[in-house]
Design a protein around this motif. Structure first.
Motif, PDB file in Angstrom:
ATOM      1  N   UNK A 255       1.147  -1.285  -0.021  1.00 28.98           N
ATOM      2  CA  UNK A 255       0.052   0.493   0.041  1.00 28.98           C
ATOM      3  C   UNK A 255       0.887   1.296  -0.023  1.00 28.98           C
ATOM      4  N   UNK A 256       1.913   1.440   0.114  1.00 29.76           N
ATOM      5  CA  UNK A 256       3.509   1.958   0.259  1.00 29.76           C
ATOM      6  C   UNK A 256       3.839   2.327  -0.828  1.00 29.76           C
ATOM      7  N   UNK A 257       3.453   1.750  -1.574  1.00 34.66           N
ATOM      8  CA  UNK A 257       4.598   1.421  -3.014  1.00 34.66           C
ATOM      9  C   UNK A 257       5.645   0.945  -2.660  1.00 34.66           C
ATOM     10  N   UNK A 258       5.534  -0.135  -1.928  1.00 34.76           N
ATOM     11  CA  UNK A 258       6.925  -0.421  -1.814  1.00 34.76           C
ATOM     12  C   UNK A 258       7.110  -1.941  -3.136  1.00 34.76           C
ATOM     13  N   UNK A 259       8.696  -1.966  -3.259  1.00 35.86           N
ATOM     14  CA  UNK A 259       8.920  -3.547  -4.376  1.00 35.86           C
ATOM     15  C   UNK A 259       9.002  -4.697  -3.649  1.00 35.86           C
ATOM     16  N   UNK A 260       8.385  -5.433  -3.470  1.00 36.35           N
ATOM     17  CA  UNK A 260       8.828  -6.657  -2.585  1.00 36.35           C
ATOM     18  C   UNK A 260       8.850  -7.550  -3.809  1.00 36.35           C
ATOM     19  N   UNK A 261       9.972  -8.060  -3.845  1.00 40.18           N
ATOM     20  CA  UNK A 261      10.413  -9.954  -5.158  1.00 40.18           C
ATOM     21  C   UNK A 261      10.127 -11.978  -4.255  1.00 40.18           C
ATOM     22  N   UNK A 262       9.174 -12.311  -3.741  1.00 39.82           N
ATOM     23  CA  UNK A 262       8.778 -13.686  -2.857  1.00 39.82           C
ATOM     24  C   UNK A 262       9.293 -14.396  -3.887  1.00 39.82           C
ATOM     25  N   UNK A 263       9.964 -15.487  -3.518  1.00 45.30           N
ATOM     26  CA  UNK A 263      10.440 -16.591  -3.883  1.00 45.30           C
ATOM     27  C   UNK A 263       9.136 -17.764  -3.099  1.00 45.30           C
ATOM     28  N   UNK A 264       8.552 -18.014  -3.838  1.00 45.43           N
ATOM     29  CA  UNK A 264       7.431 -19.143  -3.444  1.00 45.43           C
ATOM     30  C   UNK A 264       6.868 -20.135  -3.808  1.00 45.43           C
ATOM     31  N   UNK A 265       7.255 -21.529  -2.980  1.00 44.97           N
ATOM     32  CA  UNK A 265       6.748 -23.069  -4.151  1.00 44.97           C
ATOM     33  C   UNK A 265       5.629 -22.638  -4.336  1.00 44.97           C
ATOM     34  N   UNK A 266       4.519 -22.149  -3.465  1.00 44.79           N
ATOM     35  CA  UNK A 266       3.241 -22.695  -3.103  1.00 44.79           C
ATOM     36  C   UNK A 266       2.787 -21.073  -4.340  1.00 44.79           C
ATOM     37  N   UNK A 267       1.460 -21.214  -5.419  1.00 45.89           N
ATOM     38  CA  UNK A 267       1.157 -19.680  -5.685  1.00 45.89           C
ATOM     39  C   UNK A 267       0.200 -19.258  -4.454  1.00 45.89           C
ATOM     40  N   UNK A 268      -0.488 -20.593  -4.096  1.00 47.42           N
ATOM     41  CA  UNK A 268      -2.008 -20.339  -3.042  1.00 47.42           C
ATOM     42  C   UNK A 268      -1.180 -19.132  -2.360  1.00 47.42           C
ATOM     43  N   UNK A 269      -0.547 -19.322  -1.502  1.00 46.38           N
ATOM     44  CA  UNK A 269      -0.208 -18.978  -0.508  1.00 46.38           C
ATOM     45  C   UNK A 269       0.690 -17.431  -0.697  1.00 46.38           C
ATOM     46  N   UNK A 270       0.375 -16.380  -1.698  1.00 50.95           N
ATOM     47  CA  UNK A 270       1.085 -15.400  -2.230  1.00 50.95           C
ATOM     48  C   UNK A 270       0.358 -14.927  -3.048  1.00 50.95           C
ATOM     49  N   UNK A 271      -0.707 -15.488  -3.145  1.00 52.21           N
ATOM     50  CA  UNK A 271      -1.784 -14.733  -4.583  1.00 52.21           C
ATOM     51  C   UNK A 271      -2.355 -13.670  -3.543  1.00 52.21           C
ATOM     52  N   UNK A 272      -2.228 -13.436  -2.874  1.00 49.96           N
ATOM     53  CA  UNK A 272      -3.006 -12.342  -2.730  1.00 49.96           C
ATOM     54  C   UNK A 272      -2.594 -11.348  -1.911  1.00 49.96           C
ATOM     55  N   UNK A 273      -0.761 -11.464  -2.682  1.00 56.12           N
ATOM     56  CA  UNK A 273       0.197 -10.410  -1.856  1.00 56.12           C
ATOM     57  C   UNK A 273       1.280 -10.048  -3.374  1.00 56.12           C
TER      58      UNK A 273
END
Length: 203
Positions: free
Chosen positions: A174-192
């Motif tokens: 919400x603050x406009x920061x940049x996130x790069x997330x490694x995750x095996x499971x798409x469902x765990x981060x789909x909302x992020x």
């Protein structure tokens, strides 16, 4: 924020990443996906300035990942977290606060909010895997970075800690920061995340 052009990283004569090109804009949240051994964590390591490319070009905020100016704006949540086993958890937070020039009391309070309040006098070596993961997350993001690199951020976390991490990521988005997330499971981060970057030798 991040520009990757024809990136090649080799391990023992084998291309872990070959010819990867991508652009991640300021304020974008990206999941890095791929099979086991496809180079997901290696990509984060390159972006963190830990691993040097064998070929290609990578810039973060227009600079090389190893540039000291990039270090100040980047947080790297690693798996496993790089902690000092001979320190107590409280000493680790104090050391981290001193390195980043942030309020040690505030960082200690953040560790307490992650359920580590009764573990701050315990040696890091004696913490459980989940406790080490929480401490590593708190320390890696101590300086409130504009760019956050996260390697499997929810592995080993209890429900309360996972919720706290998710709240952080949602706030940062919400603050406009940049996130790069490694995750095996798409469902765990789909909302992020906004999009997915798939990596591999032929990416």
């Amino acid at each position: 924020m991040i520009d990757i052009e024809d990136l090649v990283v080799r391990r023992g004569g084998t291309d872990v990443l070959r010819g990867l090109s991508a652009r991640i804009g300021e304020g974008e949240a990206v999941r890095v996906a791929g099979a086991n051994g496809s180079g997901k964590s290696t990509l984060l390591s390159v972006l963190a300035g830990v691993t040097a490319p064998d070929a290609g070009r990578v810039t973060v905020a227009g600079r090389a990942p190893t540039d000291p100016a990039v270090r100040a704006l980047r947080g790297h949540v690693q798996e496993p977290p790089p902690l000092y086993d001979h320190l107590t958890a409280g000493e680790q937070t104090a050391f981290t606060a001193a390195v980043w020039g942030v309020d040690a009391r505030r960082l200690r309070e953040r560790a307490e909010a992650f359920g580590l309040g009764d573990r701050l006098d315990v040696l890091v070596a004696d913490l459980s895997l989940g406790q080490r993961k929480k401490l590593g997350y708190v320390c890696a993001t101590a300086h409130d970075p504009r760019l956050v690199l996260l390697d499997e951020p929810f592995n080993g976390l209890d429900a309360d800690a996972e919720r706290a991490v998710r709240d952080d990521l949602a706030r940062w988005r919400s603050e406009g920061r940049t996130l790069v997330v490694v995750s095996h499971a798409d469902s765990s981060v789909a909302d992020l995340v906004d999009t997915t970057l798939t990596v591999g030798a032929d990416a």
